[in-house]
Scaffold this motif. Structure first.
Motif, PDB file in Angstrom:
ATOM      1  N   ARG A 170       0.854  -1.205   0.000  1.00  0.00           N
ATOM      2  CA  ARG A 170       0.000   0.000   0.000  1.00  0.00           C
ATOM      3  C   ARG A 170       0.886   1.250   0.000  1.00  0.00           C
ATOM      4  NH1 ARG A 170      -5.267   0.577   0.363  1.00  0.00           N
ATOM      5  NH2 ARG A 170      -6.209   2.451   1.239  1.00  0.00           N
ATOM      6  N   ARG A 171       0.488   2.228  -0.834  1.00  0.00           N
ATOM      7  CA  ARG A 171       1.251   3.479  -0.950  1.00  0.00           C
ATOM      8  C   ARG A 171       0.304   4.592  -1.372  1.00  0.00           C
ATOM      9  NH1 ARG A 171       5.815   2.758  -5.104  1.00  0.00           N
ATOM     10  NH2 ARG A 171       4.006   2.722  -6.501  1.00  0.00           N
ATOM     11  N   ASP A 172       0.434   5.734  -0.721  1.00  0.00           N
ATOM     12  CA  ASP A 172      -0.409   6.899  -1.027  1.00  0.00           C
ATOM     13  C   ASP A 172      -1.891   6.548  -0.958  1.00  0.00           C
ATOM     14  OD1 ASP A 172       1.878   8.450  -1.482  1.00  0.00           O
ATOM     15  OD2 ASP A 172       1.946   7.888  -3.608  1.00  0.00           O
ATOM     16  N   GLY A 173      -2.249   5.729   0.006  1.00  0.00           N
ATOM     17  CA  GLY A 173      -3.648   5.386   0.235  1.00  0.00           C
ATOM     18  C   GLY A 173      -4.224   4.382  -0.742  1.00  0.00           C
ATOM     19  N   ALA A 174      -3.394   3.762  -1.573  1.00  0.00           N
ATOM     20  CA  ALA A 174      -3.907   2.818  -2.572  1.00  0.00           C
ATOM     21  C   ALA A 174      -3.036   1.560  -2.594  1.00  0.00           C
ATOM     22  CB  ALA A 174      -3.927   3.459  -3.961  1.00  0.00           C
ATOM     23  N   ASP A 175      -3.671   0.449  -2.954  1.00  0.00           N
ATOM     24  CA  ASP A 175      -2.930  -0.802  -3.108  1.00  0.00           C
ATOM     25  C   ASP A 175      -2.166  -0.800  -4.429  1.00  0.00           C
ATOM     26  OD1 ASP A 175      -4.034  -1.655  -0.733  1.00  0.00           O
ATOM     27  OD2 ASP A 175      -5.603  -2.863  -1.679  1.00  0.00           O
TER      28      ASP A 175
END
Length: 207
Positions: free
Chosen positions: A87-92
């Motif tokens: 997960r990165r910047d609120g997204a998978d």
């Protein structure tokens, strides 16, 4: 003054008796027992000889390649599994696929050579791999697409500080992800203690 001397009778030299057959058999048996571990050790040293393989690499995932018929697990690192999600910047995102792409870029079609003597629980050679003079194991950790797994702690600290690769977001450590996704055989770290234990087991394991 007269002094009387008493002469002791001289003892006649008698050669030692040769050991009995029973005594000789006991001595031979003790010799075999004493030398047995050394004989066993010499017979097993071929098990821990360094193996080297090289050629065009097929990249299976971020820490596993195939050279010819030899499947190689890169020693001292652990990359996200190919199907693993981070997960990165609120997204998978598909961090496992990106870890594989990172290794493909590092190799860039150059011949790969790997050396090692240990094998993991899946029979893969634990190898230290290079392509074009570049240490691929180290480079994967430096790029942030693999974590230290018994080695490369300094490189991991730098990647984490720079938020490289998976360190830019959150992720399950690959061995935790494998365990939580039903992998029955969880691979242990490739550190020094594990290497010593593997060497001793390999030396003293019976044929």
């Amino acid at each position: 003054m007269s002094r009387s001397w008493s002469r002791r009778p001289r003892r006649r030299y008698a050669p030692p008796r040769p050991p009995s057959l029973w005594r000789r058999l006991v001595d031979y048996g003790l010799t075999v027992i004493a030398l047995g571990p050394l004989i066993l050790l010499a017979a097993r040293l071929d098990r821990i000889e360094t193996r080297k393989t090289e050629g065009a690499a097929i990249v299976n995932d971020g820490d596993t390649i195939t050279l010819g018929t030899e499947r190689i697990r890169m020693r001292g690192i652990d990359a996200p599994e190919y199907s693993q999600i981070c997960r990165r910047d609120g997204a998978d995102y598909a961090c496992g696929k990106l870890a594989r792409q990172s290794l493909v870029r590092l190799i860039s079609g150059k011949p790969v050579s790997c050396t090692g003597w240990q094998r993991d629980r899946y029979g893969r050679l634990l190898g230290e791999c290079k392509a074009g003079g570049k240490d691929l194991n180290r480079a994967q950790v430096e790029a942030g697409w693999a974590i230290a797994y018994g080695d490369f702690e300094t490189e991991q600290a730098a990647a984490r500080s720079g938020k490289a690769g998976i360190w830019a977001g959150t992720f399950d450590e690959p061995h935790d992800w494998r365990e939580s996704h039903g992998h029955e055989m969880v691979e242990r770290k490739h550190g020094t203690l594990a290497s010593i234990g593997d060497a001793l087991r390999e030396i003293f394991r019976f044929w």
